[in-house]
Design a protein around this motif. Structure first.
Motif, PDB file in Angstrom:
ATOM      1  N   CYS A 120       0.823  -1.205   0.000  1.00 37.86           N
ATOM      2  CA  CYS A 120       0.000   0.000   0.000  1.00 37.86           C
ATOM      3  C   CYS A 120       0.851   1.247   0.000  1.00 37.86           C
ATOM      4  O   CYS A 120       2.072   1.177   0.142  1.00 37.86           O
ATOM      5  N   SER A 125       1.429   3.492   2.045  1.00 43.89           N
ATOM      6  CA  SER A 125       2.286   3.783   3.192  1.00 43.89           C
ATOM      7  C   SER A 125       3.560   2.938   3.163  1.00 43.89           C
ATOM      8  O   SER A 125       4.556   3.296   3.786  1.00 43.89           O
ATOM      9  N   HIS A 184       2.394  -4.765   6.280  1.00 44.08           N
ATOM     10  CA  HIS A 184       1.357  -4.749   7.328  1.00 44.08           C
ATOM     11  C   HIS A 184       0.005  -5.239   6.823  1.00 44.08           C
ATOM     12  O   HIS A 184      -1.011  -4.978   7.434  1.00 44.08           O
ATOM     13  N   GLU A 185      -0.003  -5.920   5.658  1.00 38.35           N
ATOM     14  CA  GLU A 185      -1.275  -6.445   5.147  1.00 38.35           C
ATOM     15  C   GLU A 185      -1.131  -7.945   4.920  1.00 38.35           C
ATOM     16  O   GLU A 185      -1.190  -8.435   3.796  1.00 38.35           O
ATOM     17  N   ASN A 235      -7.635  -6.167   2.992  1.00 40.60           N
ATOM     18  CA  ASN A 235      -7.193  -4.912   3.593  1.00 40.60           C
ATOM     19  C   ASN A 235      -7.778  -3.677   2.889  1.00 40.60           C
ATOM     20  O   ASN A 235      -8.495  -2.909   3.525  1.00 40.60           O
ATOM     21  N   ARG A 278      -8.279   1.948  -2.901  1.00 34.18           N
ATOM     22  CA  ARG A 278      -9.233   2.260  -1.839  1.00 34.18           C
ATOM     23  C   ARG A 278     -10.479   2.978  -2.354  1.00 34.18           C
ATOM     24  O   ARG A 278     -11.555   2.818  -1.798  1.00 34.18           O
TER      25      ARG A 278
HETATM   26 ZN   LIG Z   1      -1.754  -0.658   4.113  1.00 34.86          ZN
END
Ligand SMILES: [Zn+2]
Ligand SMILES: [Zn+2]
Length: 358
Positions: free
Chosen positions: A34, A36, A55-56, A151, A180
């Motif tokens: 993503c 980030s 983190h996903e 996510n 998103r």
């Molecule tokens: Zn993320």
């Protein structure tokens, strides 16, 4: 893959940790990439180094303590999606059910390598699952690159529906057609929104086309059309009940959102702008229209659950949003592709597949 300094990812071998009564070890199948991740890679986000990003995570429980198995309701061999945030469960926000605002919040991929057992990120073949992890079972029959969309889709449900209060008949404007934004289309569609409008740039033509395939009623190219006028036309002159900004690093949509919203409407701000001030932001518009402006960060269990059930239902052609798979050692290429730094490659949703490394 360990981030040892800004823009430096290196392969490392780490020992697998002992697992106790309350924790577990995940064999990582896929890790979503993503925006980030790019910020962390560049050193824009404050991050400890060395650290394992990612983190996903989606994976299979390799080992689990009896206590964790009982609390989480899963066992070794189960496929799970892992929530990004680790919360303490005891501070006032946690006790009030707002665990994503935990005062002692920690985030997978931002816990330093130096903190044992080091495997705090999903850019790895195995990841440590702390006792405070929250995991969700996922159908093992789904392709990993599809299942890992839990996510971004979870964000769609939380930001565009739960926080926005989107319900049947709502008129929604979604600013930004990235993963998103597209997830927000699906979530709003599921919530019964009556009119879904997605805005994007000329270069976003493919994404806007996907938005329509996912259920958007209208799309607007803000460079070649007057988006404010179009949105008023499409909402009987009233404006949108809900405006969601999921564009990143573009400040104009924040100021524009106040114009696009109907009196009494809600504006959800979920795209980060690198801490830049917003030019032409006129707060009187919030006063005079009695707008509700909400920030949105992260996803909580209800959003993830709805996302996973939706992926499992197979009711949307979500695979069309998935553009790139990468092996673990190509993590940097994955990040640069997402950040549009690789000529000729247009990423929407992409992921690492550590398990498929040769
Ligand atoms: Zn993320
Ligand atoms: Zn807490």
């Amino acid at each position: 893959m360990v981030l040892t300094a800004p823009r430096r990812l290196e392969p490392r071998e780490l020992p697998l940790p002992e697992i106790g009564h309350d924790d577990a070890l995940l064999r990582v199948e896929a890790c979503g990439i993503c925006g980030s991740d790019y910020e962390q890679f560049e050193g824009v986000l404050r991050t400890p180094v060395p650290v394992i990003p990612g983190h996903e995570p989606l994976g299979v429980i390799e080992r689990i303590g009896d206590g964790a198995a009982r609390r989480w309701g899963v066992d070794a061999g189960d496929r799970v999606a892992v929530e990004t945030m680790l919360s303490c469960r005891f501070c006032p926000p946690c006790l009030a059910g707002q665990y994503h605002l935990c005062r002692a919040r920690r985030i997978y991929s931002y816990v330093p390598l130096a903190e044992a057992p080091g495997l705090w990120g999903a850019y790895a073949e195995f990841m440590y699952l702390d006792a405070n992890s929250i995991v969700h079972r996922v159908d093992p029959a789904l392709p990993a690159e599809l299942a890992v969309m839990f996510n971004p889709l979870g964000a769609g449900f939380r930001w565009a529906v739960e926080i926005a209060g989107t319900g049947p008949g709502a008129r929604v404007a979604i600013l930004g057609p990235g993963q998103r934004g597209l997830a927000s289309v699906v979530a709003c569609r599921e919530a019964g929104a009556g009119t879904i409008i997605v805005t994007g740039l000329e270069a976003d033509a493919r994404k806007l086309e996907l938005a329509r395939e996912f259920g958007a009623h209208h799309t607007v190219d803000v460079q070649n059309d007057d988006a404010g006028r179009r949105i008023r036309e499409l909402t009987d002159g009233l404006g949108a009940d809900v405006v969601i900004d999921v564009s990143s690093y573009s400040t104009a949509p924040v100021a524009d959102a106040l114009d696009y919203a109907a009196p009494g409407g809600t504006v959800v701000l979920a795209g980060v702008k690198g801490f830049e001030p917003i030019p032409d932001f006129v707060s009187d518009k919030i006063v005079l229209k009695e707008l509700t402006v909400r920030g949105a960060i992260g996803v909580t269990s209800s959003g993830y659950d709805r996302a996973i059930r939706l992926i499992e239902s197979g009711r949307y052609p979500l695979a069309r949003m998935h553009t790139h798979d990468f092996g673990l050692r190509d993590a940097e290429l994955a990040i640069r592709t997402l950040a549009r730094q690789v000529e000729g490659e247009a990423s929407i949703h992409s992921c690492l597949l550590p398990g498929r490394e040769a």
